[in-house]
Design a protein around this motif. Structure first.
Motif, PDB file in Angstrom:
ATOM      1  N   PRO A  59      39.193  17.208  -6.409  1.00 59.68           N
ATOM      2  CA  PRO A  59      37.984  17.705  -5.742  1.00 59.68           C
ATOM      3  C   PRO A  59      37.064  16.584  -5.257  1.00 59.68           C
ATOM      4  O   PRO A  59      36.893  15.572  -5.933  1.00 59.68           O
ATOM      5  N   ASP A  60      36.509  16.797  -4.077  1.00 59.57           N
ATOM      6  CA  ASP A  60      35.488  15.885  -3.557  1.00 59.57           C
ATOM      7  C   ASP A  60      34.101  16.329  -4.002  1.00 59.57           C
ATOM      8  O   ASP A  60      33.214  15.495  -4.201  1.00 59.57           O
ATOM      9  N   VAL A  61      33.920  17.648  -4.141  1.00 57.97           N
ATOM     10  CA  VAL A  61      32.617  18.178  -4.530  1.00 57.97           C
ATOM     11  C   VAL A  61      32.783  19.578  -5.106  1.00 57.97           C
ATOM     12  O   VAL A  61      33.707  20.312  -4.741  1.00 57.97           O
ATOM     13  N   LEU A  62      31.908  19.926  -6.040  1.00 55.94           N
ATOM     14  CA  LEU A  62      31.840  21.272  -6.594  1.00 55.94           C
ATOM     15  C   LEU A  62      30.496  21.873  -6.192  1.00 55.94           C
ATOM     16  O   LEU A  62      29.456  21.199  -6.292  1.00 55.94           O
ATOM     17  N   ILE A  63      30.522  23.123  -5.734  1.00 54.43           N
ATOM     18  CA  ILE A  63      29.291  23.758  -5.253  1.00 54.43           C
ATOM     19  C   ILE A  63      29.093  25.095  -5.953  1.00 54.43           C
ATOM     20  O   ILE A  63      30.024  25.895  -6.066  1.00 54.43           O
ATOM     21  N   SER A  64      27.866  25.339  -6.416  1.00 54.28           N
ATOM     22  CA  SER A  64      27.561  26.631  -7.006  1.00 54.28           C
ATOM     23  C   SER A  64      26.089  26.962  -6.783  1.00 54.28           C
ATOM     24  O   SER A  64      25.314  26.134  -6.299  1.00 54.28           O
ATOM     25  N   THR A  65      25.725  28.169  -7.132  1.00 57.67           N
ATOM     26  CA  THR A  65      24.328  28.580  -7.089  1.00 57.67           C
ATOM     27  C   THR A  65      23.680  28.293  -8.439  1.00 57.67           C
ATOM     28  O   THR A  65      24.350  27.949  -9.413  1.00 57.67           O
ATOM     29  N   MET A  66      22.362  28.463  -8.502  1.00 57.19           N
ATOM     30  CA  MET A  66      21.618  28.229  -9.738  1.00 57.19           C
ATOM     31  C   MET A  66      20.609  29.357  -9.929  1.00 57.19           C
ATOM     32  O   MET A  66      19.839  29.657  -9.025  1.00 57.19           O
ATOM     33  N   PHE A  67      20.625  29.961 -11.109  1.00 60.85           N
ATOM     34  CA  PHE A  67      19.755  31.091 -11.412  1.00 60.85           C
ATOM     35  C   PHE A  67      18.638  30.740 -12.385  1.00 60.85           C
ATOM     36  O   PHE A  67      18.045  31.630 -12.994  1.00 60.85           O
TER      37      PHE A  67
ATOM     38  N   GLN B 255      26.242  11.608  -2.272  1.00 58.22           N
ATOM     39  CA  GLN B 255      26.672  10.699  -1.212  1.00 58.22           C
ATOM     40  C   GLN B 255      28.162  10.399  -1.362  1.00 58.22           C
ATOM     41  O   GLN B 255      28.625  10.016  -2.432  1.00 58.22           O
ATOM     42  N   LEU B 256      28.895  10.596  -0.279  1.00 57.78           N
ATOM     43  CA  LEU B 256      30.329  10.349  -0.267  1.00 57.78           C
ATOM     44  C   LEU B 256      30.700   9.494   0.941  1.00 57.78           C
ATOM     45  O   LEU B 256      29.937   9.401   1.905  1.00 57.78           O
ATOM     46  N   ASP B 257      31.876   8.920   0.906  1.00 52.80           N
ATOM     47  CA  ASP B 257      32.322   8.071   2.008  1.00 52.80           C
ATOM     48  C   ASP B 257      32.645   8.872   3.262  1.00 52.80           C
ATOM     49  O   ASP B 257      32.632   8.348   4.368  1.00 52.80           O
ATOM     50  N   LYS B 258      32.939  10.161   3.072  1.00 52.20           N
ATOM     51  CA  LYS B 258      33.269  11.023   4.213  1.00 52.20           C
ATOM     52  C   LYS B 258      32.937  12.467   3.875  1.00 52.20           C
ATOM     53  O   LYS B 258      32.656  12.807   2.713  1.00 52.20           O
ATOM     54  N   VAL B 259      32.977  13.314   4.865  1.00 55.67           N
ATOM     55  CA  VAL B 259      32.712  14.735   4.648  1.00 55.67           C
ATOM     56  C   VAL B 259      33.729  15.287   3.655  1.00 55.67           C
ATOM     57  O   VAL B 259      34.938  15.046   3.797  1.00 55.67           O
ATOM     58  N   PRO B 260      33.285  16.010   2.641  1.00 56.28           N
ATOM     59  CA  PRO B 260      34.216  16.564   1.639  1.00 56.28           C
ATOM     60  C   PRO B 260      35.293  17.427   2.286  1.00 56.28           C
ATOM     61  O   PRO B 260      34.997  18.286   3.119  1.00 56.28           O
TER      62      PRO B 260
END
Length: 347
Positions: free
Chosen positions: A133-141, A62-67
């Motif tokens: 950074p506002d968010v970090l995104i990755s995949t999960m294996f 949850q963030l205050d605005k779109v990353p």
């Protein structure tokens, strides 16, 4: 990147199957992440208002605005790019030794992103922090939420700088993470109604039906998924890999190493010496296209060149880590369908 990594559970071996078995880093809840199952849809309520997204760990970011300042694993960034979402920084295979975009970078202009790390265990935390950074995104294996290519040694520092979102590619068919990436891109402001995006989804569905029909018409054609290193040849089973699980569900007849043989690969693959590369009979061989693997044209082993599928020219590429946009997955399905349609029975 060396291809001579063959020890048990080595990075090279694990990457051969497109999976991770506890390597990388388990990034735990941080910042404004919430591990509860409290309700939250996956869409931004407004670009200027609060933003939330529940990832595949069940964590509600949850963030205050779109990353705006997004950092992502290269393959994730490439998928988001196809949906009109830009990132500020990437980590993972992005640039080849000659400076060209890695296959996992897709259509991104890699000169316009900050590369925090280009190979395993590389992640410049200082550069990451400088991106705010506002968010970090990755995949999960794996099943425990390990974020792909986030180093174990620096995962705690990284986790303190921004919340993270994980999209699972573990033990599910390709359509599931494709849908999740679609939802994430939409939440981040992607234009999911553009003609390019909707057309790609339609083409993927058509390609899938084509593959289903090809597999049904040629049930005797045996397909083997492989990956090459200097010392070993890896044969992937369909279990756990999103692409192979999906293709199998469509009816493709795959070589399946026995579970006992896959034990050293954590259930993902069997390792063969080049002397034993002919252990399994196959009419088509799908070869790992990532830069971490030796490509078919560069394999010099005589035993490889003697394989019936190789002699018949029935070797195609496989993206063991698919870029999770419909546009990039269409050719993966189409190429296999075409190969099965035209293959000669040589095994």
């Amino acid at each position: 990147m060396s291809n001579a990594r063959t020890a048990r559970f080595s990075r090279r071996g694990i990457l051969a199957a497109g999976g991770a078995l506890g390597l990388g880093a388990l990034v735990t809840a941080c910042g404004s992440e919430d591990s509860t199952d409290g309700g939250s849809d996956s869409k931004a309520s407004a670009k200027s208002g609060p933003w939330s997204f529940k990832d595949d760990r069940g964590k509600n970011v949850q963030l205050d605005k779109v990353p705006a300042n997004i950092v992502a694993f290269t393959g994730v960034a490439a998928a988001l790019f196809d949906y009109g979402v830009s990132v500020k920084g990437v980590f993972g295979p992005t640039k080849t030794q000659d400076g060209k975009p890695d296959v996992q970078a897709g259509d991104m202009d890699i000169s316009k992103v900050t590369i925090l790390g280009n190979s395993w265990d590389q992640f410049n935390v200082e550069k990451y922090a400088a991106l705010a950074p506002d968010v970090l995104i990755s995949t999960m294996f794996d099943s425990v939420g390990t974020l792909w290519y986030v180093p174990e040694a620096s995962k705690d520092k990284i986790a303190k700088l921004a919340p993270s979102v994980g999209i699972s590619v573990y033990d599910r068919q390709l359509t599931a993470p494709l849908q999740r990436m679609w939802e994430l891109a939409e939440a981040l402001g992607g234009d999911m109604k553009s003609a390019k995006v909707t057309d790609a989804k339609k083409r993927f569905e058509e390609a899938s039906e084509r593959l289903r029909k090809a597999a049904k018409a040629h049930p005797d054609i045996k397909v083997m998924a492989g990956s090459a290193s200097q010392e070993l040849f890896y044969v992937s089973g369909t279990n756990l890999s999103v692409d192979l699980e999906y293709f199998k569900a469509l009816g493709v007849n795959f070589v399946e190493p026995p579970e006992k043989a896959k034990a050293k690969g954590g259930g993902w693959f069997e390792s063969l010496s080049w002397e034993n590369v002919d252990k399994y009979a196959a009419d088509i061989i799908m070869m790992d296209d990532r830069s971490s693997a030796i490509q078919p044209a560069n394999i010099t082993e005589a035993t490889w060149k003697k394989l019936p599928a190789v002699k018949a020219g029935q070797v195609i590429s496989r993206s063991a880590e698919p870029i999770l946009s419909y546009d990039k997955c269409v050719p993966l399905v189409e190429n296999l369908a075409k190969a099965i349609e035209s293959a000669k029975k040589v095994s």
